[in-house]
Design a protein around this motif. Structure first.
Motif, PDB file in Angstrom:
ATOM      1  N   LYS A 163      88.852  91.291  10.111  1.00  0.00           N
ATOM      2  CA  LYS A 163      87.927  92.079  10.910  1.00  0.00           C
ATOM      3  C   LYS A 163      88.352  91.992  12.373  1.00  0.00           C
ATOM      4  CE  LYS A 163      84.735  88.186  11.383  1.00  0.00           C
ATOM      5  NZ  LYS A 163      83.514  87.563  10.849  1.00  0.00           N
ATOM      6  N   GLU A 164      87.965  93.017  13.127  1.00  0.00           N
ATOM      7  CA  GLU A 164      88.263  93.041  14.554  1.00  0.00           C
ATOM      8  C   GLU A 164      87.034  93.539  15.307  1.00  0.00           C
ATOM      9  OE1 GLU A 164      90.866  92.002  16.179  1.00  0.00           O
ATOM     10  OE2 GLU A 164      92.288  91.676  14.529  1.00  0.00           O
ATOM     11  N   HIS A 165      86.848  92.975  16.508  1.00  0.00           N
ATOM     12  CA  HIS A 165      85.748  93.379  17.378  1.00  0.00           C
ATOM     13  C   HIS A 165      86.279  94.258  18.505  1.00  0.00           C
ATOM     14  CE1 HIS A 165      83.394  90.477  15.223  1.00  0.00           C
ATOM     15  NE2 HIS A 165      84.054  89.436  15.717  1.00  0.00           N
ATOM     16  N   PHE A 166      85.472  95.241  18.898  1.00  0.00           N
ATOM     17  CA  PHE A 166      85.842  96.167  19.957  1.00  0.00           C
ATOM     18  C   PHE A 166      84.670  96.313  20.935  1.00  0.00           C
ATOM     19  CE2 PHE A 166      88.170  97.210  16.163  1.00  0.00           C
ATOM     20  CZ  PHE A 166      89.440  97.559  16.592  1.00  0.00           C
ATOM     21  N   LEU A 167      84.985  96.395  22.222  1.00  0.00           N
ATOM     22  CA  LEU A 167      84.003  96.772  23.240  1.00  0.00           C
ATOM     23  C   LEU A 167      84.469  98.103  23.812  1.00  0.00           C
ATOM     24  CD1 LEU A 167      82.986  93.580  25.274  1.00  0.00           C
ATOM     25  CD2 LEU A 167      81.483  95.077  23.930  1.00  0.00           C
ATOM     26  N   ILE A 168      83.805  99.177  23.388  1.00  0.00           N
ATOM     27  CA  ILE A 168      84.233 100.518  23.758  1.00  0.00           C
ATOM     28  C   ILE A 168      83.587 100.913  25.082  1.00  0.00           C
ATOM     29  CG2 ILE A 168      84.332 102.927  23.040  1.00  0.00           C
ATOM     30  CD1 ILE A 168      85.875 100.955  21.210  1.00  0.00           C
ATOM     31  N   PRO A 169      84.376 101.172  26.130  1.00  0.00           N
ATOM     32  CA  PRO A 169      83.793 101.583  27.420  1.00  0.00           C
ATOM     33  C   PRO A 169      83.412 103.063  27.421  1.00  0.00           C
ATOM     34  CG  PRO A 169      86.179 101.452  27.589  1.00  0.00           C
ATOM     35  CD  PRO A 169      85.841 101.029  26.194  1.00  0.00           C
ATOM     36  N   ILE A 170      82.253 103.352  27.940  1.00  0.00           N
ATOM     37  CA  ILE A 170      81.771 104.719  28.124  1.00  0.00           C
ATOM     38  C   ILE A 170      81.414 104.891  29.597  1.00  0.00           C
ATOM     39  CG2 ILE A 170      80.019 106.439  27.485  1.00  0.00           C
ATOM     40  CD1 ILE A 170      81.817 105.732  25.158  1.00  0.00           C
ATOM     41  N   SER A 171      82.027 105.876  30.246  1.00  0.00           N
ATOM     42  CA  SER A 171      81.826 106.022  31.690  1.00  0.00           C
ATOM     43  C   SER A 171      81.502 107.457  32.071  1.00  0.00           C
ATOM     44  CB  SER A 171      83.079 105.574  32.455  1.00  0.00           C
ATOM     45  OG  SER A 171      83.357 104.212  32.217  1.00  0.00           O
ATOM     46  N   THR A 172      80.667 107.591  33.083  1.00  0.00           N
ATOM     47  CA  THR A 172      80.450 108.862  33.754  1.00  0.00           C
ATOM     48  C   THR A 172      80.800 108.667  35.222  1.00  0.00           C
ATOM     49  OG1 THR A 172      78.156 108.460  34.410  1.00  0.00           O
ATOM     50  CG2 THR A 172      78.514 109.313  32.185  1.00  0.00           C
ATOM     51  N   ALA A 173      80.601 109.678  36.025  1.00  0.00           N
ATOM     52  CA  ALA A 173      80.906 109.558  37.451  1.00  0.00           C
ATOM     53  C   ALA A 173      79.989 108.553  38.140  1.00  0.00           C
ATOM     54  CB  ALA A 173      80.779 110.929  38.122  1.00  0.00           C
ATOM     55  N   ASN A 174      78.808 108.314  37.547  1.00  0.00           N
ATOM     56  CA  ASN A 174      77.799 107.495  38.231  1.00  0.00           C
ATOM     57  C   ASN A 174      77.522 106.154  37.567  1.00  0.00           C
ATOM     58  OD1 ASN A 174      77.250 109.621  40.141  1.00  0.00           O
ATOM     59  ND2 ASN A 174      76.074 110.654  38.539  1.00  0.00           N
ATOM     60  N   ASN A 175      77.898 105.978  36.302  1.00  0.00           N
ATOM     61  CA  ASN A 175      77.547 104.747  35.625  1.00  0.00           C
ATOM     62  C   ASN A 175      78.468 104.517  34.428  1.00  0.00           C
ATOM     63  OD1 ASN A 175      76.321 106.418  33.461  1.00  0.00           O
ATOM     64  ND2 ASN A 175      74.785 106.841  35.043  1.00  0.00           N
ATOM     65  N   SER A 176      78.302 103.373  33.795  1.00  0.00           N
ATOM     66  CA  SER A 176      79.122 103.048  32.633  1.00  0.00           C
ATOM     67  C   SER A 176      78.331 102.154  31.690  1.00  0.00           C
ATOM     68  CB  SER A 176      80.420 102.358  33.046  1.00  0.00           C
ATOM     69  OG  SER A 176      80.126 101.119  33.678  1.00  0.00           O
ATOM     70  N   THR A 177      78.788 102.088  30.441  1.00  0.00           N
ATOM     71  CA  THR A 177      78.182 101.207  29.456  1.00  0.00           C
ATOM     72  C   THR A 177      79.253 100.797  28.454  1.00  0.00           C
ATOM     73  OG1 THR A 177      76.289 100.908  27.968  1.00  0.00           O
ATOM     74  CG2 THR A 177      77.449 103.027  27.839  1.00  0.00           C
ATOM     75  N   LEU A 178      78.859  99.988  27.477  1.00  0.00           N
ATOM     76  CA  LEU A 178      79.771  99.515  26.442  1.00  0.00           C
ATOM     77  C   LEU A 178      79.124  99.678  25.071  1.00  0.00           C
ATOM     78  CD1 LEU A 178      80.874  96.159  28.124  1.00  0.00           C
ATOM     79  CD2 LEU A 178      82.316  98.188  27.843  1.00  0.00           C
ATOM     80  N   ILE A 179      79.954  99.935  24.065  1.00  0.00           N
ATOM     81  CA  ILE A 179      79.487  99.976  22.680  1.00  0.00           C
ATOM     82  C   ILE A 179      80.232  98.899  21.897  1.00  0.00           C
ATOM     83  CG2 ILE A 179      79.136 101.376  20.615  1.00  0.00           C
ATOM     84  CD1 ILE A 179      79.589 103.865  22.322  1.00  0.00           C
ATOM     85  N   PRO A 180      79.553  97.829  21.457  1.00  0.00           N
ATOM     86  CA  PRO A 180      80.219  96.815  20.622  1.00  0.00           C
ATOM     87  C   PRO A 180      80.327  97.283  19.175  1.00  0.00           C
ATOM     88  CG  PRO A 180      77.967  96.149  21.111  1.00  0.00           C
ATOM     89  CD  PRO A 180      78.178  97.463  21.804  1.00  0.00           C
ATOM     90  N   VAL A 181      81.532  97.219  18.632  1.00  0.00           N
ATOM     91  CA  VAL A 181      81.815  97.689  17.275  1.00  0.00           C
ATOM     92  C   VAL A 181      82.620  96.615  16.543  1.00  0.00           C
ATOM     93  CG1 VAL A 181      82.930  99.478  15.866  1.00  0.00           C
ATOM     94  CG2 VAL A 181      81.901 100.093  18.078  1.00  0.00           C
ATOM     95  N   THR A 182      82.275  96.369  15.287  1.00  0.00           N
ATOM     96  CA  THR A 182      83.078  95.501  14.431  1.00  0.00           C
ATOM     97  C   THR A 182      83.597  96.315  13.247  1.00  0.00           C
ATOM     98  OG1 THR A 182      81.792  93.532  15.029  1.00  0.00           O
ATOM     99  CG2 THR A 182      83.117  93.412  13.029  1.00  0.00           C
ATOM    100  N   VAL A 183      84.888  96.190  12.976  1.00  0.00           N
ATOM    101  CA  VAL A 183      85.513  96.892  11.850  1.00  0.00           C
ATOM    102  C   VAL A 183      86.006  95.841  10.855  1.00  0.00           C
ATOM    103  CG1 VAL A 183      87.321  98.490  11.111  1.00  0.00           C
ATOM    104  CG2 VAL A 183      86.207  98.807  13.341  1.00  0.00           C
ATOM    105  N   PHE A 184      85.556  95.975   9.606  1.00  0.00           N
ATOM    106  CA  PHE A 184      85.958  95.088   8.515  1.00  0.00           C
ATOM    107  C   PHE A 184      86.905  95.874   7.609  1.00  0.00           C
ATOM    108  CE2 PHE A 184      81.641  94.307   9.856  1.00  0.00           C
ATOM    109  CZ  PHE A 184      81.493  92.933   9.928  1.00  0.00           C
ATOM    110  N   ASN A 185      88.111  95.378   7.421  1.00  0.00           N
ATOM    111  CA  ASN A 185      89.069  96.033   6.537  1.00  0.00           C
ATOM    112  C   ASN A 185      89.257  95.161   5.302  1.00  0.00           C
ATOM    113  OD1 ASN A 185      90.971  97.819   5.544  1.00  0.00           O
ATOM    114  ND2 ASN A 185      92.661  96.921   6.690  1.00  0.00           N
ATOM    115  N   GLY A 186      88.880  95.684   4.137  1.00  0.00           N
ATOM    116  CA  GLY A 186      88.909  94.903   2.911  1.00  0.00           C
ATOM    117  C   GLY A 186      90.296  94.669   2.363  1.00  0.00           C
ATOM    118  N   VAL A 187      90.343  94.019   1.207  1.00  0.00           N
ATOM    119  CA  VAL A 187      91.614  93.669   0.578  1.00  0.00           C
ATOM    120  C   VAL A 187      92.041  94.696  -0.465  1.00  0.00           C
ATOM    121  CG1 VAL A 187      91.404  91.198   0.998  1.00  0.00           C
ATOM    122  CG2 VAL A 187      90.381  92.194  -1.065  1.00  0.00           C
ATOM    123  N   LYS A 188      91.165  95.657  -0.740  1.00  0.00           N
ATOM    124  CA  LYS A 188      91.496  96.729  -1.681  1.00  0.00           C
ATOM    125  C   LYS A 188      91.135  98.070  -1.058  1.00  0.00           C
ATOM    126  CE  LYS A 188      90.766  94.042  -5.928  1.00  0.00           C
ATOM    127  NZ  LYS A 188      90.018  93.984  -7.211  1.00  0.00           N
TER     128      LYS A 188
END
Length: 352
Positions: free
Chosen positions: A36-61
Protein backbone atom coordinates in the motif's frame (compact mmCIF):
# COMPACT_ATOMS: atom_id res chain seq x y z
CA UNK A 1 12.68 -29.38 -20.14
CA UNK A 2 8.90 -29.72 -19.72
CA UNK A 3 7.48 -31.85 -22.50
CA UNK A 4 3.92 -32.35 -21.26
CA UNK A 5 2.32 -28.89 -21.00
CA UNK A 6 -0.89 -30.36 -19.61
CA UNK A 7 0.64 -31.67 -16.42
CA UNK A 8 -1.13 -30.52 -13.22
CA UNK A 9 2.09 -28.94 -11.91
CA UNK A 10 2.56 -26.82 -15.02
CA UNK A 11 -1.09 -25.77 -15.04
CA UNK A 12 -0.86 -24.76 -11.40
CA UNK A 13 2.24 -22.69 -12.01
CA UNK A 14 0.68 -21.11 -15.09
CA UNK A 15 -2.50 -20.30 -13.17
CA UNK A 16 -0.55 -18.64 -10.36
CA UNK A 17 1.49 -16.65 -12.86
CA UNK A 18 -1.56 -15.34 -14.72
CA UNK A 19 -3.38 -14.41 -11.51
CA UNK A 20 -0.46 -12.55 -9.98
CA UNK A 21 -1.20 -8.87 -9.56
CA UNK A 22 0.90 -6.44 -11.54
CA UNK A 23 2.04 -3.10 -10.19
CA UNK A 24 -0.61 -0.39 -9.97
CA UNK A 25 0.11 3.24 -10.72
CA UNK A 26 -1.49 6.18 -8.96
CA UNK A 27 -0.42 9.80 -9.17
CA UNK A 28 2.56 8.65 -11.29
CA UNK A 29 3.82 6.38 -8.51
CA UNK A 30 4.17 2.61 -8.60
CA UNK A 31 2.38 0.54 -5.96
CA UNK A 32 3.83 -2.95 -6.07
CA UNK A 33 1.81 -6.13 -5.66
CA UNK A 34 0.87 -6.82 -2.03
CA UNK A 35 1.69 -3.29 -0.81
CA UNK A 36 0.00 0.00 0.00
CA UNK A 37 1.05 3.60 -0.53
CA UNK A 38 -0.10 6.87 1.00
CA UNK A 39 -0.56 10.08 -0.98
CA UNK A 40 -1.16 13.72 0.00
CA UNK A 41 -2.72 15.27 -3.09
CA UNK A 42 -2.32 19.08 -3.25
CA UNK A 43 -5.27 21.12 -4.51
CA UNK A 44 -4.64 24.80 -5.16
CA UNK A 45 -6.46 27.87 -6.39
CA UNK A 46 -5.16 31.41 -6.77
CA UNK A 47 -6.26 32.21 -3.21
CA UNK A 48 -5.96 29.02 -1.17
CA UNK A 49 -4.90 25.39 -1.08
CA UNK A 50 -5.81 22.09 0.57
CA UNK A 51 -4.76 18.44 0.64
CA UNK A 52 -6.53 15.15 -0.02
CA UNK A 53 -5.06 12.13 1.85
CA UNK A 54 -5.43 8.93 -0.19
CA UNK A 55 -4.32 5.36 0.49
CA UNK A 56 -4.03 2.84 -2.35
CA UNK A 57 -3.93 -0.89 -1.57
CA UNK A 58 -2.67 -3.13 -4.37
CA UNK A 59 -3.49 -6.80 -3.81
CA UNK A 60 -1.55 -9.93 -4.67
CA UNK A 61 -4.01 -11.09 -7.34
CA UNK A 62 -5.61 -9.32 -10.28
CA UNK A 63 -9.16 -8.14 -9.70
CA UNK A 64 -11.54 -5.21 -9.69
CA UNK A 65 -11.08 -1.75 -8.17
CA UNK A 66 -13.13 -0.42 -5.26
CA UNK A 67 -13.20 3.34 -4.68
CA UNK A 68 -14.00 4.63 -1.18
CA UNK A 69 -14.50 8.17 0.08
CA UNK A 70 -14.78 9.28 3.70
CA UNK A 71 -15.08 12.81 5.01
CA UNK A 72 -16.99 14.37 2.10
CA UNK A 73 -18.52 16.19 5.05
CA UNK A 74 -15.61 16.90 7.36
CA UNK A 75 -17.56 16.96 10.64
CA UNK A 76 -18.91 13.43 10.09
CA UNK A 77 -16.25 11.91 12.29
CA UNK A 78 -17.17 8.22 12.70
CA UNK A 79 -16.44 7.23 9.06
CA UNK A 80 -13.32 9.41 9.01
CA UNK A 81 -11.90 7.62 12.04
CA UNK A 82 -12.98 4.26 10.63
CA UNK A 83 -10.99 5.06 7.49
CA UNK A 84 -7.95 5.64 9.69
CA UNK A 85 -8.34 2.14 11.10
CA UNK A 86 -8.89 0.64 7.65
CA UNK A 87 -5.36 1.76 6.76
CA UNK A 88 -4.15 -1.16 8.85
CA UNK A 89 -7.15 -3.54 8.81
CA UNK A 90 -7.05 -3.88 5.00
CA UNK A 91 -4.06 -6.12 4.36
CA UNK A 92 -2.83 -5.84 0.75
CA UNK A 93 -1.07 -9.21 1.12
CA UNK A 94 -4.51 -10.81 1.51
CA UNK A 95 -6.23 -8.65 -1.10
CA UNK A 96 -7.44 -9.37 -4.62
CA UNK A 97 -7.63 -6.27 -6.80
CA UNK A 98 -7.17 -2.63 -5.78
CA UNK A 99 -8.77 -0.41 -3.15
CA UNK A 100 -8.42 3.38 -3.48
CA UNK A 101 -9.50 5.09 -0.26
CA UNK A 102 -9.86 8.83 0.27
CA UNK A 103 -9.29 9.30 4.00
CA UNK A 104 -10.70 12.84 4.33
CA UNK A 105 -12.22 14.29 1.19
CA UNK A 106 -13.08 17.67 2.72
CA UNK A 107 -9.94 18.50 4.68
CA UNK A 108 -10.80 22.15 5.32
CA UNK A 109 -14.21 21.22 6.71
CA UNK A 110 -12.49 18.64 8.95
CA UNK A 111 -9.74 20.95 10.22
CA UNK A 112 -12.14 23.87 10.55
CA UNK A 113 -14.71 21.74 12.42
CA UNK A 114 -17.25 23.02 9.91
CA UNK A 115 -20.47 21.02 9.39
CA UNK A 116 -21.73 20.58 5.84
CA UNK A 117 -19.54 23.14 4.07
CA UNK A 118 -15.91 24.11 3.61
CA UNK A 119 -14.99 27.27 5.52
CA UNK A 120 -12.87 28.38 2.54
CA UNK A 121 -15.57 28.83 -0.10
CA UNK A 122 -18.75 27.91 1.85
CA UNK A 123 -19.56 25.15 -0.65
CA UNK A 124 -20.93 21.71 0.23
CA UNK A 125 -18.64 19.08 -1.32
CA UNK A 126 -21.51 16.62 -1.13
CA UNK A 127 -23.48 18.81 -3.56
CA UNK A 128 -20.65 19.74 -5.96
CA UNK A 129 -19.91 16.69 -8.13
CA UNK A 130 -18.48 16.20 -10.71
CA UNK A 131 -16.71 19.44 -9.80
CA UNK A 132 -14.70 21.84 -11.93
CA UNK A 133 -10.94 21.72 -12.50
CA UNK A 134 -10.90 25.51 -12.87
CA UNK A 135 -13.35 26.24 -10.05
CA UNK A 136 -13.16 27.02 -6.34
CA UNK A 137 -11.38 24.90 -3.74
CA UNK A 138 -14.34 22.58 -3.19
CA UNK A 139 -15.07 22.29 -6.92
CA UNK A 140 -11.46 21.30 -7.59
CA UNK A 141 -11.56 18.65 -4.86
CA UNK A 142 -14.73 17.18 -6.40
CA UNK A 143 -13.13 17.21 -9.83
CA UNK A 144 -10.01 15.40 -8.57
CA UNK A 145 -12.07 12.68 -6.86
CA UNK A 146 -14.23 12.30 -9.96
CA UNK A 147 -11.35 11.98 -12.41
CA UNK A 148 -8.88 10.05 -10.27
CA UNK A 149 -10.94 7.80 -7.98
CA UNK A 150 -14.47 7.44 -9.35
CA UNK A 151 -13.30 7.10 -12.97
CA UNK A 152 -10.96 4.23 -11.99
CA UNK A 153 -13.49 2.28 -9.91
CA UNK A 154 -15.56 -0.79 -10.72
CA UNK A 155 -17.51 -0.35 -7.47
CA UNK A 156 -17.91 2.74 -5.31
CA UNK A 157 -18.65 3.45 -1.63
CA UNK A 158 -19.18 6.84 0.03
CA UNK A 159 -19.04 6.81 3.87
CA UNK A 160 -21.17 9.26 5.85
CA UNK A 161 -22.74 9.77 9.28
CA UNK A 162 -25.01 12.28 10.95
CA UNK A 163 -23.43 15.74 10.81
CA UNK A 164 -23.18 18.03 13.87
CA UNK A 165 -26.93 18.63 14.44
CA UNK A 166 -28.25 15.32 13.07
CA UNK A 167 -29.51 12.45 15.21
CA UNK A 168 -29.48 9.72 12.54
CA UNK A 169 -30.04 5.95 12.38
CA UNK A 170 -27.43 3.63 10.89
CA UNK A 171 -28.07 2.26 7.42
CA UNK A 172 -26.64 1.21 4.09
CA UNK A 173 -28.01 2.65 0.85
CA UNK A 174 -27.78 1.98 -2.86
CA UNK A 175 -28.56 3.82 -6.08
CA UNK A 176 -31.23 2.35 -8.31
CA UNK A 177 -32.70 3.10 -11.74
CA UNK A 178 -35.16 1.04 -13.78
CA UNK A 179 -33.05 1.62 -16.90
CA UNK A 180 -29.95 0.21 -15.13
CA UNK A 181 -31.30 -3.01 -13.56
CA UNK A 182 -28.05 -5.02 -13.44
CA UNK A 183 -26.00 -2.22 -11.90
CA UNK A 184 -28.83 -1.41 -9.49
CA UNK A 185 -29.09 -5.03 -8.34
CA UNK A 186 -25.33 -5.30 -7.77
CA UNK A 187 -25.57 -2.14 -5.65
CA UNK A 188 -28.47 -3.60 -3.68
CA UNK A 189 -26.48 -6.75 -2.86
CA UNK A 190 -23.50 -4.60 -1.87
CA UNK A 191 -25.65 -2.49 0.46
CA UNK A 192 -27.18 -5.56 2.08
CA UNK A 193 -23.70 -7.06 2.54
CA UNK A 194 -22.64 -4.09 4.68
CA UNK A 195 -24.58 -5.65 7.55
CA UNK A 196 -26.98 -2.90 8.65
CA UNK A 197 -30.54 -3.48 9.87
CA UNK A 198 -31.89 -1.02 7.31
CA UNK A 199 -31.13 -0.45 3.63
CA UNK A 200 -32.33 2.69 1.85
CA UNK A 201 -33.08 2.77 -1.88
CA UNK A 202 -32.00 5.95 -3.67
CA UNK A 203 -34.40 5.74 -6.61
CA UNK A 204 -32.99 7.94 -9.39
CA UNK A 205 -35.82 7.53 -11.91
CA UNK A 206 -36.69 10.97 -13.27
CA UNK A 207 -34.10 12.79 -11.17
CA UNK A 208 -32.55 15.83 -12.86
CA UNK A 209 -29.05 14.89 -11.70
CA UNK A 210 -29.22 11.72 -13.80
CA UNK A 211 -29.58 13.72 -17.02
CA UNK A 212 -26.48 13.84 -19.21
CA UNK A 213 -25.89 17.59 -19.07
CA UNK A 214 -26.90 18.11 -15.43
CA UNK A 215 -24.61 18.14 -12.38
CA UNK A 216 -24.65 14.90 -10.42
CA UNK A 217 -24.29 16.85 -7.15
CA UNK A 218 -23.74 13.79 -4.93
CA UNK A 219 -20.52 11.78 -4.92
CA UNK A 220 -22.17 8.39 -5.45
CA UNK A 221 -24.69 9.84 -7.91
CA UNK A 222 -21.71 10.73 -10.10
CA UNK A 223 -20.33 7.20 -9.92
CA UNK A 224 -23.74 5.60 -10.52
CA UNK A 225 -24.34 7.88 -13.49
CA UNK A 226 -21.12 6.46 -14.97
CA UNK A 227 -22.48 2.92 -14.73
CA UNK A 228 -20.70 1.96 -11.48
CA UNK A 229 -22.61 0.09 -8.73
CA UNK A 230 -22.72 2.71 -5.97
CA UNK A 231 -23.58 2.60 -2.28
CA UNK A 232 -23.51 4.80 0.81
CA UNK A 233 -22.96 4.17 4.49
CA UNK A 234 -24.68 6.35 7.09
CA UNK A 235 -23.31 5.35 10.48
CA UNK A 236 -22.81 7.76 13.35
CA UNK A 237 -24.62 10.80 14.69
CA UNK A 238 -24.10 14.45 15.59
CA UNK A 239 -20.40 14.34 14.76
CA UNK A 240 -19.82 12.29 17.92
CA UNK A 241 -16.80 10.02 18.32
CA UNK A 242 -18.78 6.92 19.32
CA UNK A 243 -16.66 3.77 19.40
CA UNK A 244 -19.56 1.55 18.34
CA UNK A 245 -20.18 3.64 15.22
CA UNK A 246 -16.48 3.73 14.31
CA UNK A 247 -16.23 -0.06 14.64
CA UNK A 248 -19.44 -0.56 12.68
CA UNK A 249 -18.14 1.59 9.81
CA UNK A 250 -14.88 -0.33 9.75
CA UNK A 251 -16.51 -3.76 9.88
CA UNK A 252 -19.05 -2.80 7.20
CA UNK A 253 -16.22 -2.08 4.76
CA UNK A 254 -14.60 -5.42 5.59
CA UNK A 255 -18.00 -7.09 5.02
CA UNK A 256 -18.20 -5.42 1.62
CA UNK A 257 -14.69 -6.53 0.66
CA UNK A 258 -15.62 -10.10 1.58
CA UNK A 259 -18.86 -9.91 -0.40
CA UNK A 260 -17.06 -8.62 -3.50
CA UNK A 261 -14.34 -11.31 -3.12
CA UNK A 262 -11.59 -8.75 -2.58
CA UNK A 263 -10.71 -10.70 0.54
CA UNK A 264 -11.66 -14.20 1.66
CA UNK A 265 -13.23 -14.69 5.03
CA UNK A 266 -16.40 -15.06 7.04
CA UNK A 267 -18.30 -11.90 7.83
CA UNK A 268 -19.11 -10.96 11.41
CA UNK A 269 -22.50 -9.55 10.40
CA UNK A 270 -25.68 -11.35 11.35
CA UNK A 271 -26.69 -14.03 8.88
CA UNK A 272 -30.13 -14.61 10.44
CA UNK A 273 -31.74 -11.20 9.92
CA UNK A 274 -32.53 -9.60 6.61
CA UNK A 275 -32.52 -5.81 6.59
CA UNK A 276 -35.71 -3.84 6.18
CA UNK A 277 -35.81 -1.97 2.87
CA UNK A 278 -36.72 1.73 2.96
CA UNK A 279 -37.88 2.88 -0.44
CA UNK A 280 -39.78 6.00 0.54
CA UNK A 281 -38.75 8.84 2.84
CA UNK A 282 -40.91 11.70 4.10
CA UNK A 283 -39.17 15.01 4.85
CA UNK A 284 -40.52 17.79 7.07
CA UNK A 285 -38.91 21.25 6.85
CA UNK A 286 -38.87 24.18 9.21
CA UNK A 287 -41.07 27.08 8.17
CA UNK A 288 -39.14 29.54 10.34
CA UNK A 289 -35.75 30.55 11.65
CA UNK A 290 -35.67 29.83 15.36
CA UNK A 291 -35.10 27.20 18.02
CA UNK A 292 -36.11 23.55 17.60
CA UNK A 293 -37.17 21.35 20.51
CA UNK A 294 -37.24 17.64 19.53
CA UNK A 295 -39.60 15.29 21.34
CA UNK A 296 -38.34 12.05 19.77
CA UNK A 297 -35.06 10.33 18.93
CA UNK A 298 -33.86 8.71 15.72
CA UNK A 299 -34.73 5.01 15.58
CA UNK A 300 -38.18 5.35 17.14
CA UNK A 301 -41.23 4.16 15.23
CA UNK A 302 -43.84 6.88 15.01
CA UNK A 303 -47.53 7.04 14.12
CA UNK A 304 -49.19 9.55 11.84
CA UNK A 305 -50.17 12.66 13.81
CA UNK A 306 -47.68 12.01 16.63
CA UNK A 307 -45.90 15.14 17.86
CA UNK A 308 -42.18 15.08 16.99
CA UNK A 309 -41.16 18.53 18.25
CA UNK A 310 -41.75 22.24 17.87
CA UNK A 311 -40.04 25.42 16.69
CA UNK A 312 -40.13 28.66 18.69
CA UNK A 313 -38.94 32.18 18.10
CA UNK A 314 -36.16 33.61 20.26
CA UNK A 315 -38.65 34.51 23.00
CA UNK A 316 -40.09 31.02 23.47
CA UNK A 317 -43.27 31.55 21.46
CA UNK A 318 -44.26 28.47 19.43
CA UNK A 319 -44.17 29.09 15.69
CA UNK A 320 -44.53 25.55 14.34
CA UNK A 321 -45.51 22.22 15.83
CA UNK A 322 -44.08 19.25 13.93
CA UNK A 323 -46.24 16.13 13.58
CA UNK A 324 -45.49 12.81 11.92
CA UNK A 325 -46.97 12.93 8.43
CA UNK A 326 -47.22 9.12 8.27
CA UNK A 327 -46.43 5.94 10.19
CA UNK A 328 -42.81 4.87 9.92
CA UNK A 329 -39.28 4.83 11.27
CA UNK A 330 -37.87 8.16 12.42
CA UNK A 331 -34.60 8.06 10.48
CA UNK A 332 -33.39 11.56 11.29
CA UNK A 333 -34.31 14.36 13.65
CA UNK A 334 -32.42 17.57 14.33
CA UNK A 335 -31.08 17.30 17.87
CA UNK A 336 -29.56 20.75 18.40
CA UNK A 337 -31.49 24.01 18.92
CA UNK A 338 -30.58 26.24 15.96
CA UNK A 339 -32.79 25.88 12.90
CA UNK A 340 -33.13 27.82 9.69
CA UNK A 341 -36.17 28.23 7.50
CA UNK A 342 -36.22 25.50 4.84
CA UNK A 343 -33.94 23.09 6.71
CA UNK A 344 -34.99 19.48 7.25
CA UNK A 345 -36.30 18.83 10.75
CA UNK A 346 -37.28 15.16 10.45
CA UNK A 347 -37.12 12.26 8.00
CA UNK A 348 -39.53 9.31 8.32
CA UNK A 349 -38.78 6.12 6.43
CA UNK A 350 -41.42 3.69 5.19
CA UNK A 351 -40.06 0.19 5.85
CA UNK A 352 -40.82 -3.13 4.21
Amino acid sequence: MIKNFSTPLFMLLFSCFTMAQSSYYFDNKEIKSGTKEHFLIPISTANNSTLIPVTVFNGVKNGKTLGITAGVHGYELAPIMAAQRLITSIDPKKLTGVVIMVQIANMESFLGRSPYVSPIDRKNLGRTFPGNKDGSNTEKVANYITENIIAKADYFLDMHSGDAPEDLIQYGAYYSNTEMPEISNIGKEMAIALGFNHVVVFNTDGKNYMKKNELSLYCTAESFKRGIPSIDIECGRMGIMEETAIKKNEQSVINLLEHLKFILGKSQKSETEKPSIISNRIYTESKFDGIFYPDKKAGEYVKKGMKLGHVTNYFGEVLQTVYAEDDGLLMLIIATPAINKGETLTVIGKTS
